[in-house]
Scaffold this motif. Structure first.
Motif: not given
Length: 305
Positions: A211-237
């Motif tokens: 659901i989100a990606e970057s030309e520089e950093s690649g895969v950014s956010i992946v969602m599964a199970r209709g939003g019961r799981e989000f996999f975030i490769t970076g650190h928004l926090e």
């Protein structure tokens, strides 16, 4: 938002100085409201820093959250006082029979190791499996995102030639999704990692949505199970100074340390960082709490399955 936090948690005083509204349990018990139960499995070395970063973001919603901290029985942290861990954290085993509206699993400094070589891998797998039936929606961050994708879907990770280190522009691929409500066409995200996952491995699994990606950093956010799981490769926090602290800690000590990209004003580490990700970070966490936790979780928490 009124966050319910354990009495005397260090983050309370820090965030009050930032004019962020938090309340300890003593005050929260006087309100007759069913709070959302959020559990944080904090695998980062500097636990107090990570607690504060996440609580800061979770504070930006009118809903009341009851924050709980989980720790591993199979791993003893070296950089956090044992008194802090005993006062504010509980072992997973003692929480196994509880249910939670939301969960956050942080990154960990073990990404260059094979998953099965991580000393606490078996317990992590147990927690991952438990979360699927005991939590409404879970955020997996950085190493936890890679580990979750590997455990659930067999998605491998790949070593990088050099560390992905800095602030990188991201593109929402499905901007109509509630998680991106209020987002601009692009947003920035901090990254600090030595490994990556590949887009083609994500697309090979129809259960996964990139659901989100970057030309520089690649895969950014992946969602599964209709939003019961989000996999975030970076650190928004991350707070504004996190990458600065990491760079100055490692410069001259490690041979692979480069200046974090798109971070310092004029690429000058003597100048303060240019903060470009905080607004979207707050919005992301607010959207997650609102649309994927609050609006999806049952009023009777025991009915989560």
């Amino acid at each position: 938002m009124p966050l319910r936090l354990p009495d005397r948690l260090p983050a309370i005083d820090i965030l009050k100085r930032e004019n962020i509204f938090v309340m300890d349990n003593s005050r929260a018990h006087s309100q007759d409201i069913r709070p959302l139960r959020i559990v944080i499995l904090n695998l980062m070395p500097l636990k107090i820093t990570t607690e504060t970063d996440l609580i800061r973001l979770l504070s930006n919603t009118p809903l009341q959250l009851d924050i709980n901290f989980m720790k591993l029985k199979s791993h003893t942290p070296k950089n956090t006082p044992i008194e802090h861990m005993m006062m504010f954290y509980r072992d997973f085993e003692s929480m196994r029979h509880e249910k939670f509206d939301g969960m956050i699993i942080t990154g960990a400094p073990v990404e260059t190791m094979d998953y099965e070589q991580v000393t606490y891998w078996d317990e992590i797998v147990d927690i991952f499996n438990w979360a699927r039936t005991h939590v409404t929606s879970t955020l997996y961050i950085c190493w936890a995102a890679q580990a979750g994708l590997y455990h659930y879907y067999g998605v491998p990770k790949y070593p990088l030639e050099k560390k992905m280190f800095g602030i990188f522009e991201q593109h929402p691929l499905q901007p109509q999704m509630p998680i991106f409500r209020g987002f601009d066409d692009t947003f920035m995200m901090p990254h600090s990692r030595h490994t990556e996952i590949h887009k083609e491995d994500i697309l090979a699994h129809p259960e996964l949505e990139l659901i989100a990606e970057s030309e520089e950093s690649g895969v950014s956010i992946v969602m599964a199970r209709g939003g019961r799981e989000f996999f975030i490769t970076g650190h928004l926090e991350y707070s504004p100074n996190t990458l600065d602290n990491e760079y100055k800690r490692d410069f001259g000590v490690r041979s692979d340390v480069e200046l974090p990209r798109n971070y310092y004003r004029n690429d000058d580490p003597s100048q303060p960082p240019l903060v470009t990700w905080r607004a979207h970070a707050n919005l992301f966490y607010s959207n997650w709490i609102n649309y994927y936790v609050y609006q999806e979780t049952p009023f009777d928490i025991n009915k989560i399955e």
